[in-house]
Motif scaffolding. Sequence first.
Motif, PDB file in Angstrom:
ATOM      1  N   GLY A  60      -3.935 -13.799  10.087  1.00  0.00           N
ATOM      2  CA  GLY A  60      -2.763 -13.634  11.204  1.00  0.00           C
ATOM      3  C   GLY A  60      -1.920 -12.591  11.270  1.00  0.00           C
ATOM      4  N   VAL A  61      -1.690 -13.363  13.150  1.00  0.00           N
ATOM      5  CA  VAL A  61      -1.236 -11.578  14.091  1.00  0.00           C
ATOM      6  C   VAL A  61      -0.337 -11.908  14.590  1.00  0.00           C
ATOM      7  N   GLY A  62       0.632 -11.667  14.385  1.00  0.00           N
ATOM      8  CA  GLY A  62       1.946 -11.697  14.776  1.00  0.00           C
ATOM      9  C   GLY A  62       3.138 -12.945  14.510  1.00  0.00           C
ATOM     10  N   LYS A  99     -12.187   1.178  12.007  1.00  0.00           N
ATOM     11  CA  LYS A  99     -11.461   1.668  10.756  1.00  0.00           C
ATOM     12  C   LYS A  99     -11.851   0.700   9.461  1.00  0.00           C
ATOM     13  N   GLN A 111       1.038  -1.586   0.169  1.00  0.00           N
ATOM     14  CA  GLN A 111      -0.227  -0.176   0.137  1.00  0.00           C
ATOM     15  C   GLN A 111       1.144   1.347  -0.335  1.00  0.00           C
ATOM     16  N   CYS A 150       7.479  -9.500  12.474  1.00  0.00           N
ATOM     17  CA  CYS A 150       7.049  -8.759  13.534  1.00  0.00           C
ATOM     18  C   CYS A 150       7.071  -8.951  14.929  1.00  0.00           C
ATOM     19  N   ARG A 177       6.722   5.203   4.936  1.00  0.00           N
ATOM     20  CA  ARG A 177       4.806   5.847   4.718  1.00  0.00           C
ATOM     21  C   ARG A 177       4.948   7.354   4.991  1.00  0.00           C
ATOM     22  N   GLN A 201     -11.213  -3.875  13.122  1.00  0.00           N
ATOM     23  CA  GLN A 201     -11.569  -2.593  14.156  1.00  0.00           C
ATOM     24  C   GLN A 201     -13.062  -1.993  13.593  1.00  0.00           C
ATOM     25  N   ASN A 255      -6.537   3.849   5.902  1.00  0.00           N
ATOM     26  CA  ASN A 255      -6.425   5.422   6.206  1.00  0.00           C
ATOM     27  C   ASN A 255      -6.682   6.337   4.878  1.00  0.00           C
ATOM     28  N   ALA A 294       5.718  -2.472   9.801  1.00  0.00           N
ATOM     29  CA  ALA A 294       4.994  -1.803  11.117  1.00  0.00           C
ATOM     30  C   ALA A 294       6.674  -1.259  11.367  1.00  0.00           C
ATOM     31  N   THR A 310       5.304  -7.932  17.384  1.00  0.00           N
ATOM     32  CA  THR A 310       3.478  -7.476  17.761  1.00  0.00           C
ATOM     33  C   THR A 310       3.586  -8.459  19.502  1.00  0.00           C
ATOM     34  N   ALA A 348      -3.191  -3.654  10.599  1.00  0.00           N
ATOM     35  CA  ALA A 348      -2.490  -4.781  11.606  1.00  0.00           C
ATOM     36  C   ALA A 348      -3.218  -4.918  12.419  1.00  0.00           C
ATOM     37  N   ASP A 377      -5.650  -3.921   3.840  1.00  0.00           N
ATOM     38  CA  ASP A 377      -4.768  -4.479   4.872  1.00  0.00           C
ATOM     39  C   ASP A 377      -3.805  -3.405   5.739  1.00  0.00           C
TER      40      ASP A 377
END
Length: 485
Positions: free
Chosen positions: A301-303, A259, A73, A308, A401, A257, A230, A393, A310, A253, A251
């Motif tokens: 997938g988180v982490g 947003k 992005q 990563c 970014r 949520q 965003n 991140a 996170t 993290a 996409d």
Amino acid sequence: MRFLNTPTSDLTYNDVFLVPASSRVTSRFDVDLTPRDGTGATIPLVAANMTAVTGRRMVETLARRGGLGILPQDIPLDVIAEVTSWVKNRSPRFETPVVLGAEDTVHDALGIMHKRPHGAVVVCGPDRAYRGVVLAADCTEVDRFTQLGTIMRTDAPVFSLAEVSARSGEDVLAAAYDRLTQTRAHVAPVLDGDTVVGVLTRKGTVRSTIYTPALDGAGRLRVGAAVGINGDVRGKARALLDAGVDVLVVDTAHGHQRKMIEALGQVRAAAPDVPVVAGNVVTADGVQDLVDAGADIVKVGVGPGAMCTTRMMTAVGRPQFSAVLECAEAAAGLGRHVWADGGVKHPRDVALALAAGASQVMVGSWFAGTHEGPGELNVDADGRAYKESFGMASTRAVRERTRGEGAFARARKGLFEEGISSSKMYLDPERPGVEDLVDQITAGVRSSMTYAGATSLEQFAARAVVGIQSASGYEEGRARPVSWS
Ligand SMILES: NC(=O)C1=CN([C@@H]2O[C@H](COP(=O)(O)OP(=O)(O)OC[C@H]3O[C@@H](n4cnc5c(N)ncnc54)[C@H](OP(=O)(O)O)[C@@H]3O)[C@@H](O)[C@H]2O)C=CC1
Ligand SMILES: Nc1nc2c(ncn2[C@@H]2O[C@H](COP(=O)(O)O)[C@@H](O)[C@H]2O)c(=O)[nH]1
Ligand SMILES: [K+]
């Protein structure tokens, strides 16, 4: 999929194994790896939307073998449009040559030869008129300012388009392979008249009998691109579609949520006709909410990612095998699909994600360390070639970014670092190109599927029996390149 023994905690790939079952599948070539998730891919592998992983060469090369690459992005929209058009103008059949002129030098050749694994420069005149070929071996023991016209091979084998353009006849490709072998060549230009339209490699002829390119309705290679949550999300999604992108990935993290739900609604409205992927989540509730907001495919997938931090920063995440399993079951109940994203280090991890019900598996850092990765090729003190990878991140990516924002805003955003800014991804000397890794992964998965008696990904997910193993059980499965006593 069913468990052999009941899990008492969440599991990741190393914690589990596949149990062989009675099989009627007599050949690994009888296995069909096509994901049925509407994306047009013919193998279940996606290159992650990471700056260090996916650029034009990654998208092109993967799509030619049936996989998808997702442009990150952070790439400006005009660049995405240019890259998409470039990819769509590549041959779906022949590999892209590295082209220089006869007046260019050995220095120039060595500077770009590594952009492709075939290790050749095709020397051309105006309008890509064929002149000769320079191989890496021709560049040793000559001055770096030597012009290519003086060292190029003019007697190297070439193929005419008429010879090799007939639609993938295995006999034609086998004959081309034999000719390359007999002439001791690994790569040869393909000519339309005297115009260079591509190169054919020995490995490429074999691959063309195994893989089917991922093509759009007009027969051009497919391109994926990501959009963040965003800013003017709808406008960006429209611009990506106008550029010709075939798959959109929304996409962030924390995909579960508000947003994201709003952003996803906007993308869905802008793109009613292309597959929309959204993530990342790791729970059935997350899947439900993203599907309700319009996702065709949910990214899970988180982490687990190699870049990563996170889980160390936040304790948030979920061991990836259990996350994929729960999310895939939830998505299937809603008539949708999941992509397993992150943490893939071996072909077995891909097989396990597919057994857990993912329609495709996203690979990041592993693919960064290939000739097609966008990074510069570096050599460490021991002479090993590597490319850098970094998290999206990480401070490095966030700085990039937020380049257009004020210093104060950038300083505030810079606080939330959840990825590493530098890592070395070594090129495997045996498998330096992404197609080599795709060969290795798909060979592993084809074999897994025959062990389970499955000829399709749906059958595999339905038939797979998964056991839980100890750390020593996992360790037992590793090869021992040196003796242990
Ligand atoms: N799969 C994974 O485990 C992870 C992946 N990534 C990748 O990094 C890239 C950047 O993603 P991202 O950091 O979301 O940046 P984005 O640019 O997508 O922005 C995220 C938005 O969500 C808000 N937000 C609220 N809570 C969180 C949270 N816990 N973490 C992050 N943002 C939050 C942020 O606001 P505010 O800044 O004001 O809080 C911001 O507006 C993506 O490619 C993503 O896939 C990043 C981390 C984890
Ligand atoms: N928490 C973070 N996750 C990240 C970051 N950059 C990328 N990613 C995620 O990893 C996968 C790829 O995983 P890999 O193991 O194959 O490298 C990618 O698709 C993202 O979901 C980051 O900085 N922090
Ligand atoms: K990690």
